[in-house]
Design an enzyme around this catalytic site. Structure first.
Site, PDB file in Angstrom:
ATOM      1  CB  CYS A  12     -63.965  -1.271 -54.649  1.00 41.73           C
ATOM      2  SG  CYS A  12     -64.800  -0.593 -53.211  1.00 41.73           S
ATOM      3  CG  HIS A  40     -64.949   8.684 -47.468  1.00 41.14           C
ATOM      4  ND1 HIS A  40     -64.014   7.950 -46.804  1.00 41.14           N
ATOM      5  CD2 HIS A  40     -65.766   9.184 -46.513  1.00 41.14           C
ATOM      6  CE1 HIS A  40     -64.253   7.998 -45.507  1.00 41.14           C
ATOM      7  NE2 HIS A  40     -65.321   8.731 -45.310  1.00 41.14           N
ATOM      8  CB  CYS A  95     -67.365  -3.768 -47.619  1.00 42.68           C
ATOM      9  SG  CYS A  95     -66.402  -4.848 -48.682  1.00 42.68           S
ATOM     10  CD  GLU A 125     -61.790  -0.421 -43.423  1.00 40.38           C
ATOM     11  OE1 GLU A 125     -61.963   0.108 -44.530  1.00 40.38           O
ATOM     12  OE2 GLU A 125     -60.907  -1.263 -43.206  1.00 40.38           O
ATOM     13  CB  THR A 161     -59.962  -2.704 -46.427  1.00 43.53           C
ATOM     14  OG1 THR A 161     -60.701  -1.486 -46.378  1.00 43.53           O
ATOM     15  CG2 THR A 161     -60.628  -3.740 -45.568  1.00 43.53           C
ATOM     16  CB  SER A 217     -61.743   9.087 -51.126  1.00 43.13           C
ATOM     17  OG  SER A 217     -61.214   7.868 -51.573  1.00 43.13           O
ATOM     18  CG  ASN A 219     -60.106   4.397 -52.155  1.00 48.12           C
ATOM     19  OD1 ASN A 219     -60.085   4.746 -53.319  1.00 48.12           O
ATOM     20  ND2 ASN A 219     -61.218   4.419 -51.431  1.00 48.12           N
ATOM     21  CB  SER A 261     -65.326   5.937 -52.698  1.00 48.57           C
ATOM     22  OG  SER A 261     -64.163   6.712 -52.539  1.00 48.57           O
TER      23      SER A 261
HETATM   24  S1  SF4 Z   1     -62.005  -1.277 -50.839  1.00 49.36           S
HETATM   25 FE1  SF4 Z   1     -63.171  -1.470 -48.934  1.00 49.36          FE
HETATM   26  S2  SF4 Z   1     -65.294  -1.276 -49.567  1.00 49.36           S
HETATM   27 FE2  SF4 Z   1     -64.109  -1.704 -51.394  1.00 49.36          FE
HETATM   28  S3  SF4 Z   1     -64.240  -3.911 -51.691  1.00 49.36           S
HETATM   29 FE3  SF4 Z   1     -62.378  -3.451 -50.548  1.00 49.36          FE
HETATM   30  S4  SF4 Z   1     -62.930  -3.589 -48.410  1.00 49.36           S
HETATM   31 FE4  SF4 Z   1     -64.799  -3.460 -49.574  1.00 49.36          FE
END
Ligand code: SF4
Length: 282
Positions: A12, A40, A95, A125, A161, A217, A219, A261
């Site tokens: 990202c 991560h 970020c 985070e 996020t 990770s 996400n 990531s």
């Molecule tokens: S996923 Fe997290 S690190 Fe990536 S752009 Fe979105 S807020 Fe920023």
């Protein structure tokens, strides 16, 4: 056998920006101390260690006068102050979207709201966000486990996020009946949502899915959960070497998705392996 890559997928904006800052720091300095794993993804951390990265789990492990790096997840205000006091230079990879959540949490706290964060208390985070408010926040992982510590009438909700929008919506609908006044910031990152939607869409047209990303990770884990909920056969790997060719045998169309990531080079290694397996089958 052929394969299709989710679009968008992989790194990202925030993590790419943080890695670029870290690479710059490593180019200019012999060693750079990151507070916690800078990304991560164990394979990427291994590569960066080869360039001079040192990972410190606590600020006390960073020598005085060192060069420090702050990862995309950000840190608390207190930690930032401590780093400033002991380090020669700080490369700040926080970020901008995470910084926005920190600011919103501080604003809610200042204005007397009971801050509620949808997220994982153990995640850096979330710890960083909590470190930007003076009061006690409530961190909830899902809409099912809500315990209000005070009969506070004003509740302010925001999210880590990388959480799922559906969970945030369910949480908000519960708090509507608990609060006299409710303020909600949807701080789920667009990059996260787009990657989740891309996986959902891809799952409709493939036989199976390979998700590549660090097992640590958050996400990437959500991408795996979404893929599994579609009933597909899903495998979660950290690198191409982990992909079992036997698993590919009875499949004709494979979907590929990468966590936010996961660096490009790991995705490229995987697609090269899939291409090689596919061409052997022709
Ligand atoms: S996923 Fe997290 S690190 Fe990536 S752009 Fe979105 S807020 Fe920023």
């Amino acid at each position: 056998m052929n394969f299709v890559i989710a679009n968008p997928t992989g790194l990202c904006f925030g993590v790419r920006r943080a890695i670029e800052k870290l690479e710059l720091a490593l180019l200019e300095n012999e060693s750079v101390y990151a507070l916690g794993n800078p990304i991560h993804n164990p394979k990427e951390v291994e590569r960066l260690r080869g360039l001079g990265l040192k990972v410190a789990l606590r600020i006390a492990e960073i020598p005085d006068g060192a060069v420090a790096f702050i990862r995309a997840h950000g840190i608390s205000r207190g930690e930032y102050g401590e780093l400033k006091g002991k380090c020669r230079v700080i490369f700040d990879g926080t970020c901008p979207f995470v910084r926005n959540v920190q600011k919103k949490a501080a604003e809610l706290d200042r204005e007397g709201y009971q801050v509620v964060v949808l997220g994982d208390l153990e995640h850096p985070e979330v710890r960083g966000i909590l470190g930007h408010i003076a009061g006690e926040a409530l961190v909830v992982k899902s809409e099912n486990r809500i315990y209000l510590p005070c009969p506070c009438g004003k509740i302010g909700i925001l999210s880590q996020t990388t959480q799922k929008e559906a969970t945030l919506a369910a949480l908000v609908s519960k708090f509507v009946f608990l609060a006299k006044e409710l303020r909600v910031y949807n701080t789920i990152c667009r990059a996260t949502i787009e990657r989740q939607e891309a996986v959902k869409k891809l799952a409709e047209s493939v036989d199976a899915l390979v998700v590549i990303g660090g097992k640590n990770s958050a996400n990437t884990r959500v991408l795996v959960e979404i893929s599994q909920s579609s009933g597909l056969d899903v495998t979660w790997i950290e690198s191409a070497e982990e992909l079992d060719e036997g698993w590919l045998r009875d499949k004709s169309k494979i979907g590929v998705a990468a966590g936010g990531s996961t660096p490009d080079w790991l995705v490229n290694d995987l697609t090269a392996k899939l291409e090689a397996v596919g061409s052997r089958r022709l």
